[in-house]
Design a protein around this motif. Sequence first.
Motif, short mmCIF file in Angstrom:
data_model
loop_
_atom_site.label_atom_id
_atom_site.label_comp_id
_atom_site.label_asym_id
_atom_site.label_seq_id
_atom_site.Cartn_x
_atom_site.Cartn_y
_atom_site.Cartn_z
N TRP A 35 -2.91 8.55 10.53
CA TRP A 35 -1.95 7.66 11.17
C TRP A 35 -0.66 8.41 11.51
O TRP A 35 -0.12 8.28 12.61
N LYS A 76 6.14 4.13 4.95
CA LYS A 76 6.61 3.70 6.27
C LYS A 76 7.96 2.99 6.16
O LYS A 76 8.83 3.17 7.01
N ARG A 77 8.14 2.22 5.11
CA ARG A 77 9.41 1.50 4.92
C ARG A 77 10.52 2.39 4.39
O ARG A 77 11.69 2.14 4.64
N ASP A 93 -3.92 -4.01 9.78
CA ASP A 93 -2.56 -3.49 9.92
C ASP A 93 -2.53 -2.08 10.50
O ASP A 93 -1.58 -1.71 11.19
N TYR A 94 -3.53 -1.29 10.20
CA TYR A 94 -3.57 0.10 10.64
C TYR A 94 -4.85 0.35 11.42
O TYR A 94 -5.84 0.84 10.88
N THR A 95 -4.85 -0.03 12.68
CA THR A 95 -5.99 0.24 13.54
C THR A 95 -5.52 0.98 14.78
O THR A 95 -4.40 0.80 15.25
N GLU A 130 2.38 1.83 3.44
CA GLU A 130 3.42 0.87 3.82
C GLU A 130 4.74 1.20 3.13
O GLU A 130 5.81 1.10 3.73
N THR A 173 0.87 -1.18 0.00
CA THR A 173 0.00 0.00 0.00
C THR A 173 0.91 1.23 0.00
O THR A 173 2.06 1.15 0.43
#
Length: 174
Positions: free
Chosen positions: A124, A81-82, A109-111, A78, A75
């Motif tokens: 987030w 984020k990486r 994954d994103y909660t 993601e 995504t």
Amino acid sequence: KHLTKTDSDDMQSQFQSITVRIFLASPGDVRDERELARRVIEQIRHERVFRGRVELECIAWDQSGMEVAMEASLTPQEAIKRGLPKPSECDLVVVIFWSRMGTPLPAPDYTKPDGTPYRSGTEWEYQDAIRAARETGRPAVWLYRRTQVPAPRFDDPDYDEKRNQWQKVESFFK
């Protein structure tokens, strides 16, 4: 006493340069504001008082020279984020909103800690920064909102989605 060149050089060597990492977070509807933020960072970077003492590093998925590879299997959040430091790993997080909350993130994954999903990658990023600020006192978090009310056309095929996004932003700020 007047400083000689040698005195000035000695004083300069006593100062260590510090790096301030500034994370820029926003959905895609505030391109002009993101560019303005980058210009301000560049302007400050070149101020004489900061030269050699403070290095400002803009952390943004679309920052020239820092572009994040968007692998097809990941995504966008993601990949970001990486490929970049997290907001919580920076010194200042600048969050900008206007008419869009942004793209929803995949659950589970994103909660959030309460189990509800984040409304977007920007939310987030904001929450990651706020959590760290509460726990450690860092980063500083600056939240901006463009106050102009958007005016989508009633015949816009994406009218319902634009209104939905606006309502999410309104809810976020409440």
